[in-house]
Design a protein around this motif. Sequence first.
Motif, PDB file in Angstrom:
ATOM      1  N   ASP A  33      -6.167   3.310  -9.232  1.00  0.00           N
ATOM      2  CA  ASP A  33      -5.508   3.256  -7.930  1.00  0.00           C
ATOM      3  C   ASP A  33      -4.774   1.949  -7.666  1.00  0.00           C
ATOM      4  OD1 ASP A  33      -7.728   1.656  -7.765  1.00  0.00           O
ATOM      5  OD2 ASP A  33      -8.529   2.551  -5.942  1.00  0.00           O
ATOM      6  N   ARG A  34      -4.399   1.234  -8.724  1.00  0.00           N
ATOM      7  CA  ARG A  34      -3.761  -0.068  -8.516  1.00  0.00           C
ATOM      8  C   ARG A  34      -2.743  -0.378  -9.603  1.00  0.00           C
ATOM      9  NH1 ARG A  34      -7.681  -4.970  -7.599  1.00  0.00           N
ATOM     10  NH2 ARG A  34      -8.346  -3.515  -6.012  1.00  0.00           N
ATOM     11  N   ARG A  60      -0.206   9.217  -5.074  1.00  0.00           N
ATOM     12  CA  ARG A  60       0.416   8.915  -6.362  1.00  0.00           C
ATOM     13  C   ARG A  60       1.912   9.185  -6.322  1.00  0.00           C
ATOM     14  NH1 ARG A  60      -2.107  14.003  -9.635  1.00  0.00           N
ATOM     15  NH2 ARG A  60      -0.680  15.522  -8.760  1.00  0.00           N
ATOM     16  N   THR A  79       0.842  -1.186   0.000  1.00  0.00           N
ATOM     17  CA  THR A  79       0.000   0.000   0.000  1.00  0.00           C
ATOM     18  C   THR A  79       0.879   1.239   0.000  1.00  0.00           C
ATOM     19  OG1 THR A  79      -0.128   0.180   2.416  1.00  0.00           O
ATOM     20  CG2 THR A  79      -1.793  -1.198   1.333  1.00  0.00           C
ATOM     21  N   ALA A  80       0.384   2.274  -0.653  1.00  0.00           N
ATOM     22  CA  ALA A  80       1.013   3.590  -0.637  1.00  0.00           C
ATOM     23  C   ALA A  80      -0.129   4.602  -0.674  1.00  0.00           C
ATOM     24  CB  ALA A  80       1.946   3.768  -1.824  1.00  0.00           C
ATOM     25  N   GLU A 114       3.870   8.518  -3.961  1.00  0.00           N
ATOM     26  CA  GLU A 114       4.495   7.347  -3.356  1.00  0.00           C
ATOM     27  C   GLU A 114       4.346   6.118  -4.253  1.00  0.00           C
ATOM     28  OE1 GLU A 114       3.664   8.252   1.326  1.00  0.00           O
ATOM     29  OE2 GLU A 114       1.938   7.852   0.049  1.00  0.00           O
ATOM     30  N   ALA A 115       3.144   5.923  -4.787  1.00  0.00           N
ATOM     31  CA  ALA A 115       2.838   4.703  -5.536  1.00  0.00           C
ATOM     32  C   ALA A 115       3.511   4.648  -6.908  1.00  0.00           C
ATOM     33  CB  ALA A 115       1.325   4.549  -5.692  1.00  0.00           C
ATOM     34  N   LEU A 137       0.056  -3.367  -5.846  1.00  0.00           N
ATOM     35  CA  LEU A 137       0.323  -2.102  -5.150  1.00  0.00           C
ATOM     36  C   LEU A 137      -0.939  -1.259  -5.236  1.00  0.00           C
ATOM     37  CD1 LEU A 137       2.033   0.142  -3.845  1.00  0.00           C
ATOM     38  CD2 LEU A 137       2.938   0.644  -6.127  1.00  0.00           C
ATOM     39  N   GLY A 143       5.951   3.924   1.450  1.00  0.00           N
ATOM     40  CA  GLY A 143       5.725   5.321   1.095  1.00  0.00           C
ATOM     41  C   GLY A 143       6.549   6.264   1.926  1.00  0.00           C
ATOM     42  N   ARG A 195      -3.020   2.222  -4.211  1.00  0.00           N
ATOM     43  CA  ARG A 195      -2.974   3.601  -3.729  1.00  0.00           C
ATOM     44  C   ARG A 195      -4.243   3.801  -2.901  1.00  0.00           C
ATOM     45  NH1 ARG A 195      -4.897   8.301  -5.851  1.00  0.00           N
ATOM     46  NH2 ARG A 195      -5.244   7.346  -7.887  1.00  0.00           N
TER      47      ARG A 195
END
Length: 161
Positions: A32-33, A14, A10-11, A16-17, A45, A75, A47
């Motif tokens: 978001d993935r 955006r 998880t982050a 971070e991800a 991963l 993150g 977001r």
Amino acid sequence: MMTKTPVLMTAATRWEAAPLAKGLGLTSSRTDRFEGSVGGRRVVLARTGMGAARTTEALNRDFVIGDFGLVISAGLCGAMQQDVKSGDVVADVAEVEMGFVVPMREAAQRLATPFHFGKILHTNIVLQPDAKRKLGKEHLELACDMETAAVRRWALGARPV
């Protein structure tokens, strides 16, 4: 041959991800993935959004606890000690399994990135620099973040930690 258990990372944002996904070679599967394979292991991963509430909501909505053998909160975090700098790798001494410490440290060394092993403080607010320094000095926390405790609770099936 035994199948390697999948990993959920998880982050919150955006910022971070996206770099993490790029570095791991993951591709965007929806807004978001990111998904892919790293070392023969399926990696997802997600977001989640900032803060514990958004993180918990995203995890409960999109995932099933038992589907992943390892869950990682990745993150940005706020440094609470002077020797922790932007870009350093931080592992929470209270929560990381010891079998992961050596590989994490070795990966950081290969990347010429400082590695720190200590306590991470969970907070529901963004701490200002003076507050971080004060809390870091008083309680010896290495860093603080807003999502890791929520990820930990979810991964443990809401059991107390």
